[in-house]
Design an enzyme around this catalytic site. Sequence first.
Site, PDB file in Angstrom:
ATOM      1  N   ASP A 326       0.798  -1.218   0.000  1.00 56.76           N
ATOM      2  CA  ASP A 326       0.000   0.000   0.000  1.00 56.76           C
ATOM      3  C   ASP A 326       0.834   1.273   0.000  1.00 56.76           C
ATOM      4  O   ASP A 326       0.385   2.306  -0.501  1.00 56.76           O
ATOM      5  CB  ASP A 326      -0.969  -0.019   1.185  1.00 56.76           C
ATOM      6  N   TYR A 410     -10.320  -0.666   1.801  1.00 61.24           N
ATOM      7  CA  TYR A 410      -9.808  -0.594   3.174  1.00 61.24           C
ATOM      8  C   TYR A 410      -9.488   0.834   3.591  1.00 61.24           C
ATOM      9  O   TYR A 410      -9.065   1.660   2.786  1.00 61.24           O
ATOM     10  CB  TYR A 410      -8.516  -1.421   3.303  1.00 61.24           C
ATOM     11  N   HIS A 460      -6.587 -13.192   4.533  1.00 58.51           N
ATOM     12  CA  HIS A 460      -5.446 -12.384   4.116  1.00 58.51           C
ATOM     13  C   HIS A 460      -4.667 -11.912   5.340  1.00 58.51           C
ATOM     14  O   HIS A 460      -5.106 -12.088   6.476  1.00 58.51           O
ATOM     15  CB  HIS A 460      -5.897 -11.181   3.289  1.00 58.51           C
TER      16      HIS A 460
END
EC number: 1.4.3.-
Length: 711
Positions: A326, A410, A460
């Site tokens: 990310d 997210y 995950h």
Amino acid sequence: MAAVSPHPLTQLTADEFVRARDVVTKQYAASQSLYFRQINLEEPSKESLVPYLEAEHAGRLTPDTPRPPRQAHVEYDVIKPDRHEAVRAVVDLHAAEVVSSHVASPTSHPYYTPDEFAQFFDLCMASDMFKEAMSEFVLPCGFEITIDPWPYGSSDNHDDPRMMQGLVFARDARKSHSDTNHYGYPIPIIPVMDWVTKKMIRVDRLATGGCEDGLDALPRGDTPKTLFANSKPAEWVPDLLDQQTRADLKPLNVVQPEGPSFTIQADKLVEWQKWRFRLGFTPREGAVLHDVCYQNRPVFYRLSFSELTVPYGDPRPPFHRKHAFDFGDGGVGRMTNSLVLGCDCLGAIHYLDALLSGPDGSPVPAKSVVCVHEQDSGVLWKHTNFRTNKAVVARSRELVVQFICTLANYEYIFAFKLDLAGGITLETRATGIVSVVAIDQGKTSSYGNLVAPGVLAQNHQHIIAARIDPAIDSYRDSQVVVEESHGVKKDPKTNPYGNLYQVKRQVVDRATYIDAEPRLNRNLKLENPSKRNAISGKNVAYQLVAPATQMMLADEESVHCQRAQFARHHAWVTGYRDGEFWVAGEFTNQSRLEVGGVGDMVRRGDWFTEQGKPDGANGSDGTHGHGSHGRKSSPVVWPVYGFTHNPRVEDWPVMQVPPSPMEMHQIHLRPVDFFEANPALDVPSATNESSVLVPCCGTDGATSANGCGSV
């Protein structure tokens, strides 16, 4: 009168931003197309900045004090017919010239910008290949397609072009509401696009069965498949819910009638209680703390979050590519939210704005991307004299520096929390919506959990790394020590009752990794080897207290593990080098191997003490006999922690963030023999006058409470 030069750590002004862009642009012909990705402060080298900081803290700054050159870091693409050439340049803003420039290799793919992500949907919808793939399905009347752009993950081939993939959903447009939840309606295809040519390469079809149905998607049927016949809405926006929000939750106000206890200067010098630091912001890292001092004693040169990698555990292709970085693939600073007063932070708030780069290199204001505020955090210390029943209690308070980023589904909440006793906490929390895929009616899967009819939330991990550059009471002298507590066997002379345990220390002499061992209470101490505590005689230090969490679960030989080597160990200690901020290396997009990350930093063989110096090494920057380019350096610590998220139904349609091991983790940096007594003894034990008694069980609640220092 000459203009006062900004502090070397002050972020770029809009004028400096434009000046850096123009210096770069002038190097190219007017016909040459450039795409600007990032323009921000080029942080000064430690060698040039430390003397300036020492003079600043000693009160010796004058107009003649040497200061580091004011420079900008510029990242841009040179657009060519067959490829995009990724360039990293440093611009001297005073001389108005490029002082260094580096062209990345053709297989080093830069991150994606919000502008590039925004283009993906229209390009997909215009593609005949995508339209043909969608003809396999029939959507309910009034439903529209929506696509979440995703980094491609690890390339299947090293020579693949720069690509982007997308997760496809439908939204119920009949509700005439732009925020209706499309994640409840996953469509089992993934479009893949060559981002240089903007052409669709293929559309991957997805397996939608259970584990017993194998890894591959079933062949396409002869007739279109009707989707979402048994699906149900999964709304999260209050005005779309089919239930009323609670009416009995009364206001809880954070009130500071005299204002906050912190001050923030225009150049982002933050002062609170005995702390002072400079607040920075980068497009990749978000908020960064520089030159963190307590009572004018340096503690940390730089504190930041470095990377967050999210590997998914579904082995069905192409879900093996569902592995995001990310920070490196997009940048949490670019994806930060504009925070809202009274929502994301409560109380008396200061917001930090930032500048991000538009595609043409113009400064784009990012408003309220970091909030600074104070919050109560419970009891700081308390003791009751049982003989007199006199109690004294001081409340704990924290200064919070927080930012929140949205990465498609997210949200991540990052915070630095400074307390009244010289401690700092780095906190990470996750919320938002779990990433989901389609599953056939009546099926279940061990690859994830069914959270709604036809919706599988895949298992995950989130594995996060921070970067800690210590300056424990000095910018020039630090060491890292591994400390453990060991039980001792019974011995008639030294341990006759068997209750003895020993604290063992080992100085980290050279770059390495370290794993947690709770059974030994293994921890890291960041010490100044040249300064000792006047009471204990031990080195002044800070202790790193980090959670012993699960590391990368993917097989060691997998591409996932190779491209995220940092995620295999709980902490890394490497030699300092200017500009080395990325635990997984600079280029994570489509990587197959971690290049330039902590694994490579360890392998180059830097050492911290003469005992750690390799045989045959020369001097402070020499090489040793096997071709390694190690050198003597100061240590940098990279703690790694994570949470393994096996989704639950309660995570749907949006995840809450309770203070639990799954959704929140904290790294604590606390003083150890840094002070000569409890540094928070002077915190007032005053009674909070706004607190009131609540009537209960037939009483009127009129009884007064004793004060914090009362009998």
